[in-house]
Design an enzyme around this catalytic site. Structure first.
Site, PDB file in Angstrom:
ATOM      1  N   ILE A   1      -0.778  -0.290  91.480  1.00  0.00           N
ATOM      2  CA  ILE A   1      -0.588  -1.865  91.728  1.00  0.00           C
ATOM      3  C   ILE A   1      -1.914  -2.610  91.413  1.00  0.00           C
ATOM      4  O   ILE A   1      -2.969  -2.041  91.939  1.00  0.00           O
ATOM      5  CB  ILE A   1      -0.311  -2.258  93.134  1.00  0.00           C
ATOM      6  CG1 ILE A   1       1.062  -1.538  93.437  1.00  0.00           C
ATOM      7  CG2 ILE A   1      -0.142  -3.545  93.522  1.00  0.00           C
ATOM      8  CD1 ILE A   1       1.450  -1.513  95.063  1.00  0.00           C
TER       9      ILE A   1
ATOM     10  N   LYS B   1      -7.845   2.949 102.612  1.00  0.00           N
ATOM     11  CA  LYS B   1      -7.582   1.968 101.740  1.00  0.00           C
ATOM     12  C   LYS B   1      -7.897   0.491 102.025  1.00  0.00           C
ATOM     13  O   LYS B   1      -8.242  -0.550 101.610  1.00  0.00           O
ATOM     14  CB  LYS B   1      -5.798   2.206 101.266  1.00  0.00           C
ATOM     15  CG  LYS B   1      -5.880   3.240 100.464  1.00  0.00           C
ATOM     16  CD  LYS B   1      -4.413   3.612 100.339  1.00  0.00           C
ATOM     17  CE  LYS B   1      -3.991   4.841  99.413  1.00  0.00           C
ATOM     18  NZ  LYS B   1      -2.697   5.473  99.413  1.00  0.00           N
TER      19      LYS B   1
HETATM   20  N1  HSE Z   1      -0.971  10.164  99.413  1.00  0.00           N
HETATM   21  C1  HSE Z   1      -1.182   8.759  98.957  1.00  0.00           C
HETATM   22  C2  HSE Z   1       0.447   8.250  99.447  1.00  0.00           C
HETATM   23  C3  HSE Z   1      -1.344   8.845  97.690  1.00  0.00           C
HETATM   24  O1  HSE Z   1       1.071   8.601  99.854  1.00  0.00           O
HETATM   25  O2  HSE Z   1       0.162   6.634  99.075  1.00  0.00           O
HETATM   26  C4  HSE Z   1      -1.862   7.592  96.915  1.00  0.00           C
HETATM   27  O3  HSE Z   1      -3.042   7.058  97.339  1.00  0.00           O
END
Ligand code: HSE
Length: 406
Positions: free
Chosen positions: A131, A200
């Site tokens: 994205i 994130k």
């Molecule tokens: N483990 C992460 C997820 C992978 O499930 O979103 C992508 O960052």
């Protein structure tokens, strides 16, 4: 022609090789330059794979090759990725990465080195997989004061919660299925405990607010305690359980109070995030000029993530000799305690305690399920989280509770 090197031939690194070879002509045209992979670094050998011809085991080969202008770091983890990234930037090579752990911990430091060396450190693939979300934050929304970024940032947990809702299965069974399908790691802790989403949202909010939101300061709760009963009650409430990662600020008496959190929330059916199912991710951004914006797509997977990495490589190639300015100051934002955040909660209690619970939590709604005759659910009044936690402790005997997204 611009030569690049890829560190790590795993899920994302091999995807980068594939994206560049399958879309080569198109990528070259869009970059205005030919882009070729000169080296792939990995400890392993890959006999029979064409990558074997360009495989190296010693990072110095890449570092000391002045022809390599861009290093793609898809190794993951803090070490040796930290040393490799720093060394590449100090040598005047740009770095593009999908490594959210490293970006969350050292993004601001690397951006500053990149500026000194007139190269770039780009990390579109670190949040939300394929994205486009970092570039919109740093390039498109620059006219706005962003006061909120939030969303579903982890594909594994969203897959698990979606399956639990669709099949009525319990967490452990769906986790096993997700591992068999390759959606969950053998060690699923980072995903199911919310640590991945925490990294994130730390990155996205640092970019949105321009100062460092440190991942260690973000209160983080995973989904391991969510039960089929919680989900059955959620359905009765016309809502879904979603692992939300959010960061926002409010102005109180001229002072900005910043909040951030990762936790499961009940999201009402009418809310756009409620429709985000399976491994998909979505990120909501609010700006004071643009209003609401929503970004949706594949949040994980080899090719979507590699697509974001290669998009960064193209951007670097278009800006050789110039740093794309990214506003992320090193000063650490002080976050307010979520005890002060006001919201309603969904609470499960045994039926014989319902009357008492309704008064205690100032319930606005009560729910019953035929399948759970000995229990009842209620929606509390809106109150500060701190007050709610005290009420839970005083009451004793709450079966479970989930925050409600407003
Ligand atoms: N483990 C992460 C997820 C992978 O499930 O979103 C992508 O960052």
């Amino acid at each position: 022609m611009v030569k690049i090197a890829i560190l790590g031939y795993g899920t994302v690194g091999s995807g980068v090789v594939k994206v560049i070879s399958e879309n080569q002509a198109l990528i070259d045209k869009k970059a205005g330059e030919e882009i070729r992979v000169k080296y792939v670094l990995d400890l392993r050998d890959f006999p029979g794979d064409p990558v074997q011809d360009i495989l190296v085991h010693d990072y110095d080969t890449i570092l000391n090759d002045s022809e390599v202008k861009v290093v793609v770091e898809t190794m993951g983890g803090l070490n040796p990725a930290y040393d490799f990234t720093k060394a590449a930037l100090l040598k005047g090579k740009s770095v593009c990465t999908s490594n959210k752990e490293l970006v969350a911990a050292h993004g601001s430091e690397f951006l500053s080195i990149a500026r000194e060396k007139q190269v770039n450190y780009l990390f579109e693939a670190s949040c939300g997989g394929g994205i486009p979300i970092i570039r919109p934050l740093i390039s498109s929304s620059t006219a706005d004061e962003i006061d909120e970024v939030s969303g579903i940032l982890n594909g594994t947990t969203n897959f698990i919660l979606t399956e639990m809702a669709e099949k009525g299965s319990d967490f452990q069974d769906v986790l096993k299925e997700a591992q068999q399908l390759g959606y969950a790691e053998k060690n699923p802790e980072a995903d199911v405990e919310g640590y991945d989403a925490c990294r994130k949202i730390a990155i996205l909010s640092s970019l949105a607010f321009g100062h460092t939101v440190h991942y260690e300061d973000i209160e983080t709760e995973g989904i391991t305690h969510i039960s089929p009963e919680d989900i059955a009650f959620a359905k009765e409430l016309n809502a879904s359980v979603k692992l939300l990662a959010s960061a926002y600020w409010e102005e109180v008496e001229g002072k900005r109070n910043y909040y951030a959190m990762v936790a499961p929330f009940l999201v009402a059916k009418g809310h756009p995030l409620c429709q985000v199912n399976g491994v998909f991710n979505a990120v909501f951004v609010h700006g004071n000029m643009v209003g609401d914006t929503l970004f949706y797509g594949s949040g994980a997977g080899s090719l979507p993530t590699a697509s974001a990495v290669v998009g960064d490589v193209v951007d670097v190639v278009k800006h050789l000799g110039k740093t794309i300015y990214i506003c992320w100051d090193p000063d650490r934002l002080s976050l307010e305690s979520n005890k002060n955040a006001k919201r309603a909660f969904f609470v499960r209690v045994s039926s014989d305690k319902l009357k008492e619970a309704e008064t205690h939590f100032r319930a606005s709604k009560t729910l019953y399920l035929k399948s759970l005759p000995h229990e009842a659910g209620l929606v509390t009044a809106v109150m500060p989280e701190g007050e709610f936690m005290e009420l839970v402790e005083k009451f004793g005997g709450v079966e479970s509770y989930i925050r409600i997204n407003h």
